[in-house]
Design an enzyme around this catalytic site. Structure first.
Site, PDB file in Angstrom:
ATOM      1  N   PHE A 222       0.852  -1.189   0.000  1.00 28.24           N
ATOM      2  CA  PHE A 222       0.000   0.000   0.000  1.00 28.24           C
ATOM      3  C   PHE A 222       0.889   1.240   0.000  1.00 28.24           C
ATOM      4  CE2 PHE A 222      -1.685  -3.298   2.983  1.00 28.24           C
ATOM      5  CZ  PHE A 222      -2.375  -4.001   2.000  1.00 28.24           C
TER       6      PHE A 222
ATOM      7  N   ASP B  27       2.237   4.418   0.526  1.00 29.39           N
ATOM      8  CA  ASP B  27       1.922   5.586   1.343  1.00 29.39           C
ATOM      9  C   ASP B  27       3.171   6.443   1.538  1.00 29.39           C
ATOM     10  OD1 ASP B  27       3.468   4.047   3.012  1.00 29.39           O
ATOM     11  OD2 ASP B  27       2.116   4.128   4.736  1.00 29.39           O
TER      12      ASP B  27
END
Length: 336
Positions: A234, A236
């Protein structure tokens, strides 16, 4: 349409000017992760262990995860010097955990945040109050969060009878199919950028929503997906920082200077896309290396990008002081 996350990110890596993957440093990190998995110190139980996450395994738990992940982005405010935090059950929480605490606090006060009609009927002021931090601190992008919540609740009521379980059932136990359903129906999960005139699929929050359901249900029941290993990490702010710390990523001097000065990157700027794309490809490379180690040692355990991401994200939280001098990028947007 299968979302071509890895292949579009690989193209970015091939053309990247400011971010490189240092492949020679991958085995060392892979060994560290392999050892944790082999010793059962990194399992898919990490989500369940958190006292803020639902303990029940039902429709309410699914809707709780859906609502939290509809609001789960951007916890730093460049204009606010004090740190946003939420106290729940006498414990102070920041960032994502602060959001979980805020939603739990609202439920405790009788606001049924797992009911889509309740969410749709909330006013902007009511949501602001739910998300109000200790000492009156607020989160950035409050209007965007309100619109995301409205859209999530509205679409779920109109198309899926107010339950995210129906999206899961429609996906027929395919994480890729569920990713498609999420990105096609909920615009605020549609995380794409343009790099050298080509679309790059990243889908950080849509994938985290699926991963949270998988982890919460320990890969069974509503959390069973036959292709869960096709999800990527993910992308980020913080996981790239840890990859940089471990020497798996390398930034150009220009990019490092920009980040050290605290200059925000625009969402979709070439350097920002390069950081996110390289992180996705690098974590996939780490997973492949861990799987090789497992095959060589005849170890049969789960390793995928979700688990590696969980480890790297947690590593930063546990070693915040140590990573203080490792730069990381910031950007104000709804995608991470």
């Amino acid at each position: 349409m299968v979302l071509q996350i890895l292949s579009t990110c690989q193209k970015v890596v091939n053309e990247s000017k400011d971010v490189q993957i240092i492949s020679s440093n991958i085995p060392k990190l892979a060994l560290k992760i392999y050892t944790l998995i082999e010793e059962d110190k990194l399992t898919l139980d990490e989500f369940k262990k958190c006292p803020l996450h639902p303990k029940n395994e039902d429709e309410d738990a699914i809707n709780w995860i859906f609502i939290v992940d509809s609001l789960n982005y951007c916890f730093f405010d460049p204009n606010n010097k004090s740190h946003w935090s939420v106290t729940w059950k006498n414990e102070k929480h920041t960032g994502y955990f602060g959001l979980c605490a805020a939603i739990n606090r609202a439920i405790e006060k009788g606001i049924n945040m797992t009911d889509m009609k309740t969410c749709l009927e909330l006013t902007r002021n009511q949501l602001d109050e739910i998300l109000l931090g200790d000492d009156g601190t607020t989160l950035p992008l409050l209007q965007e969060r309100y619109l995301c919540l409205q859209q999530s609740a509205d679409v779920l009521l109109k198309k899926y009878k107010g339950s995210f379980v129906n999206c899961i059932l429609e996906s027929n136990r395919s994480a890729q199919k569920l990713l498609e359903i999420i990105s096609e129906n909920f615009f605020h999960f549609r995380d794409e950028s343009i790099y050298n005139n080509q679309t790059v699929a990243i889908y950080k929050r849509a994938q985290i929503l699926i991963a949270d359901i998988w982890s919460s249900f320990r890969g069974s029941g509503f959390g069973e997906f036959h292709d869960i290993d096709t999800l990527t990490m993910f992308a980020d702010y913080r996981v790239p920082q840890v990859l940089l710390y471990f020497g798996v990523l390398k930034y150009s001097d220009n990019l490092k200077d920009t980040l050290k000065q605290g200059i925000l990157l625009e969402h979709g700027a070439p350097e920002e896309v390069e950081i996110r794309a390289a992180s996705i490809v690098a974590v996939n490379d780490v997973v492949n290396e861990v799987k090789k180690l497992m095959a060589n040692k005849n170890v049969h355990k789960i390793c995928n990008s979700i688990m590696v991401d969980t480890y790297l994200w947690g590593y930063r939280r546990e070693n915040a002081a140590m990573l203080e001098d490792t730069p990381y990028h910031k950007t104000l947007n709804i995608y991470y």
